[in-house]
Design an enzyme around this catalytic site. Structure first.
Site, PDB file in Angstrom:
ATOM      1  N   LYS A   2       3.630  -0.995 -12.467  1.00  0.00           N
ATOM      2  CA  LYS A   2       2.491  -1.776 -11.968  1.00  0.00           C
ATOM      3  C   LYS A   2       2.976  -2.893 -11.034  1.00  0.00           C
ATOM      4  CE  LYS A   2      -1.109  -3.988 -11.298  1.00  0.00           C
ATOM      5  NZ  LYS A   2      -2.517  -4.014 -11.502  1.00  0.00           N
ATOM      6  N   CYS A  22      -3.515 -10.671  -8.024  1.00  0.00           N
ATOM      7  CA  CYS A  22      -2.564  -9.594  -8.317  1.00  0.00           C
ATOM      8  C   CYS A  22      -1.383  -9.588  -7.371  1.00  0.00           C
ATOM      9  CB  CYS A  22      -3.304  -8.265  -8.227  1.00  0.00           C
ATOM     10  SG  CYS A  22      -4.839  -8.288  -9.164  1.00  0.00           S
TER      11      CYS A  22
HETATM   12  N1  SAJ Z   1      -4.247  -7.957   2.729  1.00  0.00           N
HETATM   13  C1  SAJ Z   1      -3.731  -8.219   3.978  1.00  0.00           C
HETATM   14  N2  SAJ Z   1      -3.415  -7.162   4.782  1.00  0.00           N
HETATM   15  C2  SAJ Z   1      -3.601  -5.865   4.385  1.00  0.00           C
HETATM   16  C3  SAJ Z   1      -4.119  -5.617   3.107  1.00  0.00           C
HETATM   17  C4  SAJ Z   1      -4.440  -6.678   2.290  1.00  0.00           C
HETATM   18  O1  SAJ Z   1      -3.549  -9.372   4.386  1.00  0.00           O
HETATM   19  O2  SAJ Z   1      -3.314  -4.969   5.188  1.00  0.00           O
HETATM   20  C5  SAJ Z   1      -4.587  -9.095   1.834  1.00  0.00           C
HETATM   21  C6  SAJ Z   1      -6.069  -9.128   1.449  1.00  0.00           C
HETATM   22  O3  SAJ Z   1      -6.831  -9.791   2.435  1.00  0.00           O
HETATM   23  C7  SAJ Z   1      -6.017  -9.883   0.149  1.00  0.00           C
HETATM   24  C8  SAJ Z   1      -4.689  -9.429  -0.460  1.00  0.00           C
HETATM   25  O4  SAJ Z   1      -3.929  -8.908   0.616  1.00  0.00           O
HETATM   26  O5  SAJ Z   1      -5.968 -11.286   0.377  1.00  0.00           O
HETATM   27  C9  SAJ Z   1      -4.805  -8.388  -1.534  1.00  0.00           C
HETATM   28  O6  SAJ Z   1      -5.804  -7.441  -1.226  1.00  0.00           O
HETATM   29  P1  SAJ Z   1      -5.694  -5.882  -1.534  1.00  0.00           P
HETATM   30  O7  SAJ Z   1      -6.983  -5.279  -1.140  1.00  0.00           O
HETATM   31  O8  SAJ Z   1      -4.493  -5.297  -0.916  1.00  0.00           O
HETATM   32  O9  SAJ Z   1      -5.439  -5.794  -3.094  1.00  0.00           O
HETATM   33  P2  SAJ Z   1      -6.133  -6.443  -4.398  1.00  0.00           P
HETATM   34  O10 SAJ Z   1      -5.359  -7.669  -4.775  1.00  0.00           O
HETATM   35  O11 SAJ Z   1      -7.591  -6.572  -4.265  1.00  0.00           O
HETATM   36  O12 SAJ Z   1      -5.842  -5.285  -5.472  1.00  0.00           O
HETATM   37  C10 SAJ Z   1      -4.508  -4.884  -5.716  1.00  0.00           C
HETATM   38  C11 SAJ Z   1      -4.434  -3.349  -5.638  1.00  0.00           C
HETATM   39  N3  SAJ Z   1      -3.047  -2.921  -5.632  1.00  0.00           N
HETATM   40  C12 SAJ Z   1      -2.552  -2.084  -4.668  1.00  0.00           C
HETATM   41  O13 SAJ Z   1      -3.249  -1.661  -3.753  1.00  0.00           O
HETATM   42  C13 SAJ Z   1      -1.128  -1.666  -4.812  1.00  0.00           C
HETATM   43  C14 SAJ Z   1      -5.166  -2.740  -6.828  1.00  0.00           C
HETATM   44  O14 SAJ Z   1      -5.008  -1.325  -6.850  1.00  0.00           O
HETATM   45  C15 SAJ Z   1      -4.637  -3.335  -8.143  1.00  0.00           C
HETATM   46  O15 SAJ Z   1      -5.309  -2.823  -9.282  1.00  0.00           O
HETATM   47  C16 SAJ Z   1      -4.866  -4.833  -8.075  1.00  0.00           C
HETATM   48  O16 SAJ Z   1      -4.104  -5.362  -6.985  1.00  0.00           O
HETATM   49  C17 SAJ Z   1      -4.410  -5.431  -9.391  1.00  0.00           C
HETATM   50  O17 SAJ Z   1      -5.263  -5.735 -10.217  1.00  0.00           O
HETATM   51  O18 SAJ Z   1      -3.196  -5.543  -9.618  1.00  0.00           O
END
Ligand code: SAJ
Length: 417
Positions: free
Chosen positions: A214, A268
Site C-alpha cells: 500500500k 494519503c
Molecule cells: N496530483 C497531482 N498530479 C497528478 C495526480 C495527482 O498533482 O498527476 C495531486 C492531486 O491534485 C492531489 C494529490 O496529488 O492533491 C493526490 O491525488 P490522487 O488523485 O493522485 O490520489 P488520492 O490521494 O485521492 O488517492 C490515492 C490513490 N492512490 C493511488 O492512486 C496510488 C488511491 O487509490 C488510494 O486509495 C488513496 O490514495 C489512499 O487512500 O491511500
C-alpha cells in the site's frame, strides 16, 4: 477455536472516508454491520440514513441498508464475528507513523473477543502495524493467541484500502485487494469476508508485504508527481510551457508523465511515503526527495503571486479551489487551502476571494482572517486583479476566457491553456 466461517456480524471501527463505505457495502452484501465512531454527529447522521461527508453514491446505499436494519452506528464495539479497524494513521513531527488510533481501537475491541474472531486492519500502516495491533489485543487478553486453529485463536490480517476519493463506491467493489494475514488462515478468512462485496481479485500475501504494498503504490505516485512538479519549476525558468512539454513527451510509447500542480494534498499520497522513509531512512533518498519536491511547490506558487501583487495597490486575488483535488469537498491536507491562507497573511493590504463550489463555508483558519472571503465564481472573477487557479474543478473549466483577458492569470493546473 477454528475460524468462524460464517462471519455474519461485522463491526467496523472508524466511520470515515473508508470505514463508512466499507460498512455500507458489507451491509449491502447481507452482513449485519455495526459501525463505531467517536463522533456522535457521525453516528446520528448514519442512524438517520444520511452521510457526514460527500461521496458519490454513498448516501443512497447508506439510506438503503440503514432502512433494512443491516447497518447501525454506535460508540462502543459489540461482540461480533469480524472487526475491521479503519482509523486514521497520521504521522508525528519526525514523520514516524502515529499508531495511537490503532492502539485505541484494539483496546476497545479486546474485551469483546472470545476466540475465533477475525480482526482486519484497513488503515494505511507502516510495516509491522498489524502485528502491533495483535500484540495490543493479546496484551489485554493474554489467554487468547494469534496461532491458528486452537480453541483460543484470533485471526489478524491487513487489507489496505486502495479506493480513490470521488470513485470510492465503484472502486470499493471493483478494485483488486491485497490481503496479508499474520497466519495463512487469517488471510484466507479475510479473503472470504471481502469476497462478499469485492468483485476484484483478492491477492493473498503476508501482513508486512501487504502493509508495504500500500505504501509503495502511493509512493510510486508521489515520486511521479514530484517528477512533473520538478519539471514545471525548471520549465518555468527556461521559458517553456510545461504542459506542452509533458504532452509532447507523453507521445513516446514508453513515457507517461503525470501532471504538475500546486502541490500534493489529501490524507494519503502526501503522508504514506513518509512511513517508508521512517522505516529505512538510510535507503529512501528518492522517496524522501520526492516528498520534499512536492511539499516545496505551494511556497513557489505563493512567491509567484506575491511577485505579481507587488506592483498593485490593494491587490485582490481570486483563489479558485481549496479542495485537495478536483470535484470533491475534501479540504484535508490541501495545498491550495494552505496557499490561500498564507497569501492572505502575507498580502496585508490585499484581499483573497476564495471560490470553492463544493463547500458552503470557509474552514476556520481562513474564516478568521479579515481579508479572506468566500465568493461565488462570477463576483470573484469580476473583482479580482489576479486569478489564481489551484484546483481543476469542472465549473472552472467552463469559465469564459474573455473574462480573464484583463486579469493576471496564474494557472497552476494548466486548465486554461
Ligand atoms: N496530483 C497531482 N498530479 C497528478 C495526480 C495527482 O498533482 O498527476 C495531486 C492531486 O491534485 C492531489 C494529490 O496529488 O492533491 C493526490 O491525488 P490522487 O488523485 O493522485 O490520489 P488520492 O490521494 O485521492 O488517492 C490515492 C490513490 N492512490 C493511488 O492512486 C496510488 C488511491 O487509490 C488510494 O486509495 C488513496 O490514495 C489512499 O487512500 O491511500
Amino acid at each position: 477455536m477454528s475460524p468462524r466461517t460464517a462471519l455474519e456480524t461485522v463491526c467496523v471501527i472508524g466511520l470515515g472516508y473508508i470505514g463508512l463505505p466499507t460498512a455500507a457495502v458489507l451491509a449491502q452484501a447481507g452482513k449485519k454491520v455495526i459501525g463505531i465512531d467517536v463522533k456522535q454527529t457521525t453516528i446520528d447522521a448514519i442512524n438517520a440514513g444520511t452521510v457526514p461527508f460527500v461521496e458519490d453514491g454513498l448516501e443512497t446505499v447508506v439510506a438503503g441498508v440503514v432502512a433494512q436494519g443491516k447497518l447501525s452506528a454506535q460508540t462502543d464495539p459489540p461482540a461480533a464475528d469480524a472487526y475491521i479497524v479503519s482509523v486514521p494513521t497520521p504521522f508525528k513531527g519526525n514523520h514516524d507513523a502515529d499508531l495511537s488510533y490503532i492502539e485505541a481501537a484494539a483496546r476497545s475491541i479486546a474485551p469483546k473477543l472470545t476466540g475465533g474472531e477475525l480482526v482486519v486492519l484497513e488503515s494505511t500502516s507502516p510495516p509491522g502495524a498489524t502485528d502491533f495491533m495483535a500484540e495490543v489485543i493479546l496484551g489485554v487478553r493474554p489467554e487468547l493467541t494469534k496461532e491458528p486453529n486452537l480453541p483460543n485463536s484470533l485471526y489478524f490480517s491487513h487489507a489496505p484500502e486502495r479506493v480513490l476519493p470521488g470513485r470510492i463506491m465503484i472502486e470499493m467493489v471493483e478494485n483488486d485487494r491485497i490481503i496479508g494475514g499474520l497466519s495463512k488462515e487469517a488471510g484466507e478468512l479475510n479473503r472470504d469476508l471481502y469476497a462478499s462485496f469485492c468483485r476484484g481479485e483478492l491477492l493473498l500475501t503476508d501482513a508486512r508485504t501487504a502493509e508495504m504494498a500500500k505504501l509503495t503504490e502511493n509512493a510510486f505516485r508521489d515520486v511521479n508527481i514530484a517528477f512533473a512538479n520538478e519539471l514545471s519549476i525548471i520549465a518555468d525558468r527556461q521559458g517553456i510551457d510545461v504542459w506542452e512539454l509533458i504532452e509532447l513527451s507523453n507521445h513516446h510509447p514508453r513515457v507517461n508523465i503525470l501532471q504538475p500542480g500546486p502541490g500534493v494534498g489529501g490524507h494519503c499520497i502526501g503522508v504514506d511515503p513518509w512511513f517508508i522513509v521512517s522505516a529505512d531512512r538510510q535507503h529512501s533518498n528518492l522517496i524522501r526527495t520526492a516528498r520534499e519536491v512536492n511539499d516545496s511547490k505551494p511556497e513557489l506558487v505563493i512567491e509567484k503571486v506575491l511577485e505579481k501583487a507587488e506592483r498593485l495597490k490593494n491587490p485582490t486575488v481570486a483563489a479558485l479551489g481549496i479542495a485537495f483535488k478536483a470535484n470533491i469537498d475534501d479540504l484535508r491536507e490541501s495545498p491550495s487551502r494552505n496557499i490561500a491562507g498564507s497569501l492572505a497573511g502575507r498580502l496585508t493590504d490585499g484581499t483573497v476571494l476564495v471560490v470553492e463550489p463544493n463547500v458552503d463555508e470557509l474552514p476556520k483558519e481562513l474564516a478568521e482572517q479579515d481579508n479572506v472571503e468566500l465568493a461565488d465564481l462570477d463576483s470573484a472573477l469580476d473583482r479580482a486583479d489576479i486569478v489564481l487557479l489551484m484546483v481543476d474543478h469542472d465549473p472552472f473549466k467552463e469559465i469564459d476566457r474573455e473574462l480573464l483577458q484583463e486579469k493576471i492569470v496564474i494557472d497552476t493546473k494548466g486548465l486554461w491553456r
